[in-house]
Design a protein around this motif. Structure first.
Motif, PDB file in Angstrom:
ATOM      1  N   LEU A 196       0.858  -1.198   0.000  1.00 38.93           N
ATOM      2  CA  LEU A 196       0.000   0.000   0.000  1.00 38.93           C
ATOM      3  C   LEU A 196       0.889   1.242   0.000  1.00 38.93           C
ATOM      4  O   LEU A 196       2.000   1.223   0.539  1.00 38.93           O
ATOM      5  N   THR A 197       0.395   2.319  -0.553  1.00 40.02           N
ATOM      6  CA  THR A 197       1.119   3.581  -0.509  1.00 40.02           C
ATOM      7  C   THR A 197       0.238   4.597   0.238  1.00 40.02           C
ATOM      8  O   THR A 197      -0.983   4.394   0.359  1.00 40.02           O
ATOM      9  N   PRO A 198       0.839   5.674   0.752  1.00 38.99           N
ATOM     10  CA  PRO A 198       0.070   6.603   1.583  1.00 38.99           C
ATOM     11  C   PRO A 198      -1.155   7.198   0.889  1.00 38.99           C
ATOM     12  O   PRO A 198      -2.103   7.617   1.561  1.00 38.99           O
ATOM     13  N   ASP A 199      -1.163   7.242  -0.438  1.00 35.59           N
ATOM     14  CA  ASP A 199      -2.356   7.792  -1.108  1.00 35.59           C
ATOM     15  C   ASP A 199      -3.474   6.752  -1.248  1.00 35.59           C
ATOM     16  O   ASP A 199      -4.500   7.017  -1.861  1.00 35.59           O
ATOM     17  N   GLN A 200      -3.256   5.597  -0.650  1.00 34.55           N
ATOM     18  CA  GLN A 200      -4.311   4.569  -0.666  1.00 34.55           C
ATOM     19  C   GLN A 200      -4.985   4.426   0.690  1.00 34.55           C
ATOM     20  O   GLN A 200      -5.734   3.470   0.903  1.00 34.55           O
ATOM     21  N   VAL A 201      -4.708   5.351   1.609  1.00 27.67           N
ATOM     22  CA  VAL A 201      -5.323   5.268   2.936  1.00 27.67           C
ATOM     23  C   VAL A 201      -5.928   6.620   3.310  1.00 27.67           C
ATOM     24  O   VAL A 201      -5.511   7.665   2.795  1.00 27.67           O
ATOM     25  N   LEU A 202      -6.904   6.581   4.205  1.00 25.41           N
ATOM     26  CA  LEU A 202      -7.625   7.801   4.576  1.00 25.41           C
ATOM     27  C   LEU A 202      -8.186   7.634   5.994  1.00 25.41           C
ATOM     28  O   LEU A 202      -8.863   6.637   6.258  1.00 25.41           O
ATOM     29  N   PRO A 203      -7.916   8.596   6.894  1.00 26.99           N
ATOM     30  CA  PRO A 203      -8.521   8.489   8.226  1.00 26.99           C
ATOM     31  C   PRO A 203     -10.005   8.874   8.181  1.00 26.99           C
ATOM     32  O   PRO A 203     -10.415   9.686   7.343  1.00 26.99           O
ATOM     33  N   THR A 204     -10.790   8.290   9.084  1.00 21.85           N
ATOM     34  CA  THR A 204     -12.207   8.657   9.185  1.00 21.85           C
ATOM     35  C   THR A 204     -12.536   8.945  10.645  1.00 21.85           C
ATOM     36  O   THR A 204     -11.826   8.499  11.549  1.00 21.85           O
TER      37      THR A 204
END
Ligand SMILES: Cc1ncc(COP(=O)(O)O)c(C=O)c1O
Length: 368
Positions: A83-91
């Motif tokens: 995974l790369t950082p642009d594939q994650v998102l906090p909610t």
């Protein structure tokens, strides 16, 4: 349909049972909701305390440190590498994401949102909010042509059912054929109890055995509420298809759905520390080991429940009869009917009570 058209909050129906249970001379044992009772780990609380100067707006996408910690966590704890950082998102916790995902994906009337037959109710709420049609189904072959979003939940709330890699793969293959997004809600993944999940990690939908390395149309949704006693912080995240994540990021920027900066720091610390997660798991294991045989001795059958924070049980009676029988001995459970129409004879018993309250429940159950 709008927010005001949603049904009354169903937990109001539980109030009379809570009142009955509270009348027990030794007090209520509330096993009705999955709200953690143990303290937030010091390593997390300290990170929060060190981050109280938060004069600037936080970034919706999260800090680079937080995104890196999420990527590392997937690799270390879930076997999801690359995974790369642009594939994650906090909610802001998972619940808002669950409720808003159909809106963020532009779904509407005529679209179908599939969710498990025994399901966390917010999947249905999110579908109804945009006028889409919720369909409760665990069998990919039955998913309608109009399906645009499939919610998986493994380990499941309320039933503790785990989808192995083959089952996740079947779901992904079918969803891709339908052109639907798959969102897999995995917040109990660290809490495996029965074989093979006592030793084998519970697979994520992002696992290579599920995706063959192609994450298109797939999201994994995770929350630290349970594993890290952070329900009050509202700390959760998602990961998966880069294009989808980018689309969600844009929508969430417009809606102001950003995680407070101090919580981002706390979450980064929580994700880097595995020790507190193991300790918490052992607390829940001990509670489950006390409660499960006590429920069985009181005539309840435990269904699924091989992982997660709940025992999904039935004594072959109507859900409200079981609720009443338990309330008589001061125990408040969750009615199975809150998790869909397919379980009129189940109740959900949560492991989120102190050791003392769990022992009290067990001794009361042995007396009925
Ligand atoms: C299956 C499932 N998804 C999502 C949530 C929401 O968790 P939170 O909003 O605390 O992150 C819960 C909470 O009970 C849950 O059981």
């Amino acid at each position: 349909m709008g927010v005001s058209d949603l049904a009354d909050y169903p937990w109001d129906a539980v109030a009379p049972f809570a009142e009955r249970a509270r009348a027990h001379p030794d007090g209520i044992v509330d096993l009705s909701i999955g709200s953690p009772v143990d303290p937030t780990p010091p390593v997390v609380a300290q990170a929060l305390a060190a981050a109280t100067d938060a004069h600037a707006y936080p970034q919706t996408m999260g800090t680079a440190d937080l995104r890196g910690a999420i990527v590392d966590w997937y690799a270390r704890r879930r076997g999801v590498t690359g995974l790369t950082p642009d594939q994650v998102l906090p909610t802001v916790g998972s619940k808002e994401l669950v409720a808003l995902l159909p809106l963020l994906l532009d779904l509407g009337p005529g679209d179908v949102v599939v969710h498990p037959r025994a399901a966390y109710p917010t999947y249905e709420v999110g579908a109804r909010l945009v006028g889409a049609t919720p369909v409760a189904s665990d069998d990919p072959a039955d998913w309608p042509e109009a399906t645009k979003l499939v919610w998986l939940n493994s380990p499941g709330n309320p039933d503790g059912r785990v989808l192995d890699a083959a089952a996740l793969r079947d779901a992904v293959v079918r969803a891709r054929r339908l052109g639907a997004v798959v969102a897999s809600d995995e917040c109990y993944a660290e809490l495996g109890w029965d074989a093979p999940w006592d030793v084998e990690p519970i697979p994520s939908v992002l696992d290579g055995r599920v995706t063959d390395g192609d994450l298109s149309g797939i999201l994994s949704v995770y929350s630290l509420s349970k594993q890290s006693n952070l329900a009050g912080y509202r700390a959760a995240f998602l990961a998966g298809d880069r294009v989808l994540v980018d689309r969600l990021l844009t929508g969430r920027k417009h809606l102001g759905l950003m995680l407070p900066a101090p919580v981002q720091r706390a979450m980064t610390a929580a994700l880097a520390d595995d020790a507190h997660v193991s300790r918490q798991k052992e607390l829940y294991r001990a509670r489950r080991d006390v409660l499960k045989p006590a429920l069985e001795s009181a005539g309840f059958r435990i269904d699924s429940s091989e992982a997660g924070l709940y025992l999904w049980v039935t004594e072959g009676r109507d859900t409200w009869e079981s609720m009443a029988r338990l309330a008589e001995v001061g125990i408040l459970a969750g009615p199975g009917v809150f998790y869909g129409a397919h379980h009129p004879q189940h109740v959900r018993v949560s492991l989120t009570a102190t050791d003392e309250r769990i022992r009290a429940a067990a001794s009361r159950l042995r007396g009925i």
